[in-house]
Design a protein around this motif. Structure first.
Motif, PDB file in Angstrom:
ATOM      1  N   SER A 166       0.715  -1.302   0.007  1.00 34.51           N
ATOM      2  CA  SER A 166      -0.049   0.072   0.002  1.00 34.51           C
ATOM      3  C   SER A 166       0.720   1.235   0.053  1.00 34.51           C
ATOM      4  N   LYS A 167       1.725   1.264   0.502  1.00 34.69           N
ATOM      5  CA  LYS A 167       2.956   2.221   0.934  1.00 34.69           C
ATOM      6  C   LYS A 167       4.364   1.766   0.977  1.00 34.69           C
ATOM      7  N   VAL A 168       5.382   2.517   0.564  1.00 36.05           N
ATOM      8  CA  VAL A 168       6.723   2.127   0.520  1.00 36.05           C
ATOM      9  C   VAL A 168       7.346   3.355   1.469  1.00 36.05           C
ATOM     10  N   PHE A 169       8.215   2.879   2.331  1.00 39.56           N
ATOM     11  CA  PHE A 169       8.814   4.056   3.238  1.00 39.56           C
ATOM     12  C   PHE A 169      10.379   3.544   3.030  1.00 39.56           C
ATOM     13  N   VAL A 170      11.131   4.753   2.860  1.00 34.89           N
ATOM     14  CA  VAL A 170      12.589   4.398   2.864  1.00 34.89           C
ATOM     15  C   VAL A 170      13.248   5.126   3.983  1.00 34.89           C
ATOM     16  N   LEU A 171      13.842   4.192   4.779  1.00 31.94           N
ATOM     17  CA  LEU A 171      14.572   4.813   5.915  1.00 31.94           C
ATOM     18  C   LEU A 171      15.931   5.092   5.668  1.00 31.94           C
ATOM     19  N   THR A 172      16.670   6.233   6.052  1.00 30.52           N
ATOM     20  CA  THR A 172      18.038   6.608   5.623  1.00 30.52           C
ATOM     21  C   THR A 172      18.469   7.456   6.928  1.00 30.52           C
ATOM     22  N   ASP A 173      19.850   7.334   7.116  1.00 29.33           N
ATOM     23  CA  ASP A 173      20.392   8.497   7.734  1.00 29.33           C
ATOM     24  C   ASP A 173      20.825   9.697   7.015  1.00 29.33           C
ATOM     25  N   ILE A 186      12.081   8.626   5.362  1.00 25.87           N
ATOM     26  CA  ILE A 186      12.322   8.983   6.762  1.00 25.87           C
ATOM     27  C   ILE A 186      13.811   8.773   7.007  1.00 25.87           C
ATOM     28  N   GLU A 187      14.037  10.190   7.590  1.00 27.57           N
ATOM     29  CA  GLU A 187      15.468  10.359   7.639  1.00 27.57           C
ATOM     30  C   GLU A 187      16.061  10.636   9.102  1.00 27.57           C
ATOM     31  N   ILE A 188      17.019   9.978   9.688  1.00 26.16           N
ATOM     32  CA  ILE A 188      17.486  10.050  11.046  1.00 26.16           C
ATOM     33  C   ILE A 188      18.918  10.606  11.098  1.00 26.16           C
ATOM     34  N   ASP A 189      19.186  10.669  12.458  1.00 29.23           N
ATOM     35  CA  ASP A 189      20.754  11.091  12.368  1.00 29.23           C
ATOM     36  C   ASP A 189      21.653   9.859  12.227  1.00 29.23           C
ATOM     37  N   PRO A 190      22.820  10.243  11.963  1.00 29.75           N
ATOM     38  CA  PRO A 190      23.579   8.966  11.796  1.00 29.75           C
ATOM     39  C   PRO A 190      24.458   8.695  13.097  1.00 29.75           C
ATOM     40  N   GLY A 191      24.851   7.658  13.404  1.00 31.38           N
ATOM     41  CA  GLY A 191      25.820   7.048  14.535  1.00 31.38           C
ATOM     42  C   GLY A 191      25.017   6.223  15.449  1.00 31.38           C
ATOM     43  N   GLU A 192      25.932   5.504  16.187  1.00 34.30           N
ATOM     44  CA  GLU A 192      25.387   4.317  17.245  1.00 34.30           C
ATOM     45  C   GLU A 192      24.662   5.192  18.081  1.00 34.30           C
ATOM     46  N   GLU A 193      25.082   6.433  18.627  1.00 31.92           N
ATOM     47  CA  GLU A 193      24.593   6.914  19.773  1.00 31.92           C
ATOM     48  C   GLU A 193      23.099   7.435  19.611  1.00 31.92           C
ATOM     49  N   ASN A 194      22.723   7.137  18.176  1.00 37.28           N
ATOM     50  CA  ASN A 194      21.228   7.415  18.109  1.00 37.28           C
ATOM     51  C   ASN A 194      20.446   6.118  17.645  1.00 37.28           C
ATOM     52  N   LYS A 195      21.024   5.165  17.994  1.00 40.14           N
ATOM     53  CA  LYS A 195      20.269   3.813  17.897  1.00 40.14           C
ATOM     54  C   LYS A 195      19.514   3.623  19.079  1.00 40.14           C
ATOM     55  N   ASN A 196      18.697   4.473  19.585  1.00 43.41           N
ATOM     56  CA  ASN A 196      17.813   4.155  20.819  1.00 43.41           C
ATOM     57  C   ASN A 196      16.426   4.380  20.440  1.00 43.41           C
TER      58      ASN A 196
END
Length: 353
Positions: free
Chosen positions: A30-37, A61-71
């Motif tokens: 129905s919808k496609v979402f692409v997650l990146t940093d 959907i874009e998030i900040d990069p880095g292991e510290e943001n895997k929360n």
């Protein structure tokens, strides 16, 4: 294009993402979402769009990069975006990025509305040979890596070597650590192949061999009840060092750099406690030191490292569990090690400072 069959999905080695195009055409999402940093959004999303010109309708959907943001906070942000964009249970999440993206994206997808489909497009060497294969998803909490997560299989994994050209040498070398580990735990001949090249000389055949090794292990033990635990070699101490560095260093270690330190320590424990010959310990130590600079620390941080290790998800009844080598190419698991022996292994590593 070639593929490896895993647990109810395929890993495609696909230079033009044709298999992904076929996958999208054969499924009615129905919808496609692409997650990146931000980094993969800048460097890898253009490659993705170039190979999939027909995919014009998707939400990014874009998030900040880095292991510290895997929360959990960033995971909540992903869930909110899915809600805002009207995602339903027939939606697809495309995780385009390194291990952080495949870990958190898989976790967010596997829990949103009790699970939506997702595919992995790993863009770093580390994620291509490790994080994207095996169906583990997860996020970190209180500095403990991957302590919250699920076993959830992707619908497919698409490995495209074009993305590796976007990486700097340090990122390539970090991913090389997991390839070294695969040789150490499973295939001495493969380990010797890796020793004969530099990380810059990695080719598609070596990446495929690493994926074959990991896939062989995880298909035999998808939920880590036994054999899959050998993939943790170097990681009990390595994750503790990585977590300490993330919390305390201005320029923290990358995952592979910490695992390099962990492999030296755990090779020492393999020699002391599991019969690994001294010449094999020396071979491993000399080689890993030639690839990864020694991380400088002393006894003053040992208690912090022990605290991280005590929270490791592989432990049982408070005992710290390890996978240790019997020889190069053979690994055993569920070996519980006393703190004084772990301290001795850290002393061994610190002697190279």
């Amino acid at each position: 294009m070639s593929e490896i069959k895993s647990n109810n999905y395929s890993v495609f080695f696909d230079k033009k993402l044709e298999a992904l195009d076929d996958f999208l055409n054969s499924n009615s999402y129905s919808k496609v979402f692409v997650l990146t940093d931000r980094n993969t959004g800048e460097y890898c999303l253009p490659v993705f769009k170039r190979y999939l010109p027909k995919l014009t309708e998707y939400d990014l959907i874009e998030i900040d990069p880095g292991e510290e943001n895997k929360n959990i906070d960033f995971c909540i942000g992903i869930w909110k975006m899915l809600l805002d964009f009207g995602a339903d249970r027939k939606s697809l999440m495309v995780n385009l990025g390194g291990g952080v993206i495949t870990d958190i994206g898989g976790f967010a997808a596997s829990t949103f509305k009790r699970g939506i489909d997702f595919v992995q497009i790993p863009t770093t060497l580390l994620s291509q040979v490790d994080a994207s294969v095996g169906g583990k998803t997860g996020i970190d909490m209180d500095g403990v890596k991957n302590i919250i997560g699920t076993f959830a299989q992707p619908k497919a994994v698409f490995i495209n070597s074009s993305f590796l050209s976007t990486l700097d040498d340090r990122q390539i070398t970090s991913g090389f650590a997991e390839m070294i580990k695969h040789g150490l735990i499973y295939d001495y001949d493969y380990f010797k192949q890796l020793k004969a090249i530099s990380p810059k000389e990695i080719n598609d055949q070596l990446v495929r061999r690493s994926v074959e090794i990991k896939n062989d292990v995880v298909t035999k033990d998808p939920t880590e009840k036994g054999l899959r635990k050998i993939l943790n070699f170097g990681h009990t101490i390595g994750h503790a060092i990585e977590s300490y560095s993330l919390a305390n260093d201005s320029f923290p270690l990358l995952h592979g750099e910490a695992i390099g330190a962990g492999m030296i320590c755990e090779a020492y424990l393999s020699h002391r406690l599991n019969g690994l010959p001294l010449e094999a310990l020396n071979e491993i130590t000399d080689y890993v030191k030639s690839i990864f600079p020694v991380y400088s620390f002393g006894e003053g941080i040992y208690e912090d490292l022990f605290a991280y290790m005590r929270n490791d998800k592989k432990n049982t009844s408070g005992n710290i569990g390890f996978a240790l080598l019997k020889q190069i190419g053979t690994c055993e698991f569920d070996i519980y090690v006393r703190q004084e022996d772990i301290k001795e292994s850290l002393d061994y590593y610190c002697s190279f400072n």
